[in-house]
Write a protein that holds these residues in place. Structure first.
Motif, mmCIF file in Angstrom:
data_model
loop_
_atom_site.group_PDB
_atom_site.id
_atom_site.type_symbol
_atom_site.label_atom_id
_atom_site.label_comp_id
_atom_site.label_asym_id
_atom_site.label_seq_id
_atom_site.Cartn_x
_atom_site.Cartn_y
_atom_site.Cartn_z
ATOM 1 N N GLU A 115 7.006 -0.347 -0.143
ATOM 2 C CA GLU A 115 6.783 0.240 1.184
ATOM 3 C C GLU A 115 6.473 1.717 1.023
ATOM 4 O O GLU A 115 7.142 2.438 0.272
ATOM 5 C CB GLU A 115 8.005 0.067 2.074
ATOM 6 N N ARG A 124 3.789 -3.500 9.110
ATOM 7 C CA ARG A 124 4.977 -2.658 9.268
ATOM 8 C C ARG A 124 6.212 -3.339 8.690
ATOM 9 O O ARG A 124 7.134 -2.688 8.207
ATOM 10 C CB ARG A 124 5.213 -2.342 10.750
ATOM 11 N N GLY A 169 5.878 3.570 5.807
ATOM 12 C CA GLY A 169 6.181 2.572 6.829
ATOM 13 C C GLY A 169 5.325 1.324 6.759
ATOM 14 O O GLY A 169 5.427 0.458 7.637
ATOM 15 N N TRP A 170 4.493 1.211 5.711
ATOM 16 C CA TRP A 170 3.632 0.041 5.544
ATOM 17 C C TRP A 170 3.958 -0.663 4.243
ATOM 18 O O TRP A 170 4.444 -0.045 3.294
ATOM 19 C CB TRP A 170 2.157 0.451 5.596
ATOM 20 N N LYS A 211 -4.471 -5.199 12.877
ATOM 21 C CA LYS A 211 -4.275 -3.771 12.663
ATOM 22 C C LYS A 211 -5.540 -2.988 13.014
ATOM 23 O O LYS A 211 -6.651 -3.525 12.958
ATOM 24 C CB LYS A 211 -3.908 -3.483 11.196
ATOM 25 N N GLU A 266 -4.742 1.938 10.531
ATOM 26 C CA GLU A 266 -3.575 1.266 9.966
ATOM 27 C C GLU A 266 -3.927 0.536 8.674
ATOM 28 O O GLU A 266 -3.138 0.509 7.723
ATOM 29 C CB GLU A 266 -2.992 0.300 10.996
#
Length: 276
Positions: free
Chosen positions: A102, A182, A105-106, A9, A13
């Motif tokens: 989550e 993700r 989106g992570w 990442k 991120e």
């Protein structure tokens, strides 16, 4: 499982993975405080879901095809993937709680094991508590190794060596850790035992979920009729501990620990560094 080129990442991120990790940690802390004899695993599931949603995140286990719960609750000889429901915890039970969140989106993913007190069966409780402690400490040794090893699979040897030094335990081989980002489950696999292949480089951007699963007996398992719950073939009890850990330019950071892993790593001489 072949490695993708994008398992690492970016710094941006990595920063986005902090919040879902903390939401995961909060859900487990809430469940841990609620565990007692007489509570149902379904009630624990509701507590975890409320905690995760209260932090603006969503339970990522619910995104697994066919799964409709926030946690996996595995009791006694159930190792992983136990489905929460009406089952009431009893004195002396060992229950493993796996949870994930989550956000943006992570993903975060972590697990704990807790032994329900039972004053009438202190030897049983002590044996199960030691199993949990050994499993947890093997996790921290794997995390600590991540701060120094050059290749990912080297941490499996550290986990295995510690567990074997503590007594006669079984280390599950059919279920291992994984990359996370993700998706909750990504490459690469993270082994809890020594393997020949050295695996990918440990360098900034690597994020993995390390999760030793250890039994008081053998390592053979089967899947129950619900098509989810994995149980030991010999009926011996098991423990499961997990953390999601990020490697970055400054060091390592345990995403699913409120303190980044400081308390767990301090006895091992490793100081986690916040992600900048």
């Amino acid at each position: 499982m072949s490695l993708r080129k994008n398992i690492y990442k970016t710094p941006a991120e990595l920063r986005l993975m902090v919040a879902p990790g903390l939401a995961t940690a909060a859900s487990l802390a809430a469940v841990r405080s609620a565990i007692r004899a007489g509570i149902s695993t379904g009630e624990l599931d509701a507590i975890a879901e409320a905690t995760i949603r209260g932090l603006g995140a969503v339970p990522n286990f619910m995104k697994e095809p066919g799964y409709r719960h926030t946690i996996c609750s595995s009791v006694n000889d159930d190792v992983v993937h136990g489905i929460p429901g009406p089952r009431l915890l009893e004195p002396g039970d060992i229950v493993s709680i796996d949870s994930g969140a989550e956000l943006g989106g992570w993903n975060g993913d972590a697990a704990i094991s807790v032994v329900v007190p039972d004053p009438s069966r202190l030897p049983v409780v002590a044996e199960r508590q030691k199993l949990s402690d050994v499993t947890e400490q093997s996790l921290w040794r794997g995390i600590a190794a991540l701060a120094t090893v050059a290749y990912l699979n080297h941490i499996g040897g550290e986990i295995e060596d510690y567990i074997e030094s503590q007594g006669s335990y079984g280390i599950l081989e059919d279920y291992v850790g994984h990359g996370i980002g993700r998706s909750m489950h990504e490459e690469p696999p993270v082994f809890n035992y020594r393997v020949r292949e050295r695996g990918p480089q440990v360098k900034p951007g690597l994020v993995v979920a390390i999760e030793p699963m250890v039994t008081l007996g053998g390592i053979e398992t089967f899947t129950r009729d619900d098509d989810w719950t994995v149980a030991t073939r010999d009926g011996m009890v098991a423990a499961h501990w997990e953390h999601s850990v990020a490697v970055h330019a400054g060091g390592i950071w345990v995403l699913t620990a409120e303190d980044g892993g400081a308390a767990g790593l301090a006895p091992l001489g490793v100081v986690p560094v916040p992600i900048a």
